[in-house]
Scaffold this active site. Structure first.
Site, PDB file in Angstrom:
ATOM      1  N   GLU A 100       0.833  -1.196   0.000  1.00  0.00           N
ATOM      2  CA  GLU A 100       0.000   0.000   0.000  1.00  0.00           C
ATOM      3  C   GLU A 100       0.875   1.256   0.000  1.00  0.00           C
ATOM      4  O   GLU A 100       1.722   1.434   0.859  1.00  0.00           O
ATOM      5  CB  GLU A 100      -0.929   0.009   1.212  1.00  0.00           C
ATOM      6  CG  GLU A 100      -1.859  -1.196   1.292  1.00  0.00           C
ATOM      7  CD  GLU A 100      -2.811  -1.300   0.112  1.00  0.00           C
ATOM      8  OE1 GLU A 100      -2.988  -0.294  -0.610  1.00  0.00           O
ATOM      9  OE2 GLU A 100      -3.376  -2.392  -0.086  1.00  0.00           O
ATOM     10  N   CYS A 110      -7.675  -1.233   8.303  1.00  0.00           N
ATOM     11  CA  CYS A 110      -6.354  -1.237   7.677  1.00  0.00           C
ATOM     12  C   CYS A 110      -5.954   0.176   7.279  1.00  0.00           C
ATOM     13  O   CYS A 110      -4.874   0.653   7.622  1.00  0.00           O
ATOM     14  CB  CYS A 110      -6.357  -2.145   6.444  1.00  0.00           C
ATOM     15  SG  CYS A 110      -6.591  -3.899   6.801  1.00  0.00           S
ATOM     16  N   HIS A 140      -0.772  -5.895   2.346  1.00  0.00           N
ATOM     17  CA  HIS A 140      -1.988  -6.707   2.328  1.00  0.00           C
ATOM     18  C   HIS A 140      -1.654  -8.084   1.749  1.00  0.00           C
ATOM     19  O   HIS A 140      -1.043  -8.173   0.676  1.00  0.00           O
ATOM     20  CB  HIS A 140      -3.067  -6.042   1.473  1.00  0.00           C
ATOM     21  CG  HIS A 140      -4.050  -5.254   2.262  1.00  0.00           C
ATOM     22  ND1 HIS A 140      -4.370  -3.937   1.981  1.00  0.00           N
ATOM     23  CD2 HIS A 140      -4.807  -5.593   3.349  1.00  0.00           C
ATOM     24  CE1 HIS A 140      -5.273  -3.510   2.844  1.00  0.00           C
ATOM     25  NE2 HIS A 140      -5.558  -4.491   3.680  1.00  0.00           N
TER      26      HIS A 140
END
Length: 213
Positions: free
Chosen positions: A83, A145, A163
């Site tokens: 991410e 998250c 992830h």
């Protein structure tokens, strides 16, 4: 300044056995990672409740970790995603483990629209060199998250959120016979290299600050 902090998440309604928690603990207990760091990292498995950001994450960040490696599960994704950012946006469609939803659409009404991870690109390269088909992602979700990542990136220390997909129930067979190693074992080894990147960035930053003085 404290040590590297590794985080995962506990169960939530659709994932009663969260592999991110198992992977975080496995990585934190890795002898290989301890050798890289020179000491054992800290490990925190967060409850999947919005309240955990204040009761669990905030005290861990108050110890000023030198870097943070965050792990979450994205069951519908086919591969590991690095991410690159967290956004100041929450969904009111997904309740947490207590059945609660956010009261607002913004995580921090006075904060920036997004926070970027300068380490994400280098971490993705390290994971690919370690043999993982890691992809860059700009969408950490609208749930815990993303919210926890937004909170961590505010600290300014090197941090990244990874992830993972749901691991296979049984190891897939190798070409030519035999069994492959469990996915969590392979991911733990590769994530140790991600941790190395974060720690090196932290040490380089500290060195530049000391030199500038």
């Amino acid at each position: 300044m404290s040590r590297l902090l590794i985080t995962g998440f506990g169960p939530f309604p659709t994932v009663p056995d969260n592999p991110s928690a198992r992977l975080a603990r496995r990585l934190a207990g890795s002898a290989h990672l301890r050798l890289i760091l020179g000491q054992a990292p800290d490990c925190l498995v967060l409850d999947t409740r919005y309240g955990a950001l204040d009761t669990q994450l905030a005290p861990a960040l108050a110890k000023r970790p030198l870097a943070v490696l965050m792990i979450g599960v994205a069951a519908r994704r086919p591969r590991i995603c690095v991410e690159t950012r967290a956004v100041n946006r929450l969904s009111r469609l997904f309740p947490d483990a207590d059945g609660r939803v956010s009261r607002t659409f913004a995580f921090d009404p006075g904060g920036p629209a997004q926070r970027l991870s300068p380490a994400a690109s280098q971490v993705r390269i390290a994971l690919r060199r370690a043999g993982l088909d890691a992809a860059a992602s700009r969408d950490a979700g609208r749930y815990l998250c993303n919210a926890s990542y937004y909170r961590v990136l505010e600290q300014g220390c090197p941090a990244v959120f990874l992830h993972i997909p749901m691991p296979p129930r049984t190891p897939r067979p190798k070409a030519g016979g035999g069994r492959r190693r469990p996915a969590l074992d392979l991911w733990a080894e590769a994530f140790a290299e991600a941790a190395r990147v974060l720690v090196l960035r932290s040490r380089m930053s500290a060195g530049r600050q000391a030199h500038s003085r």
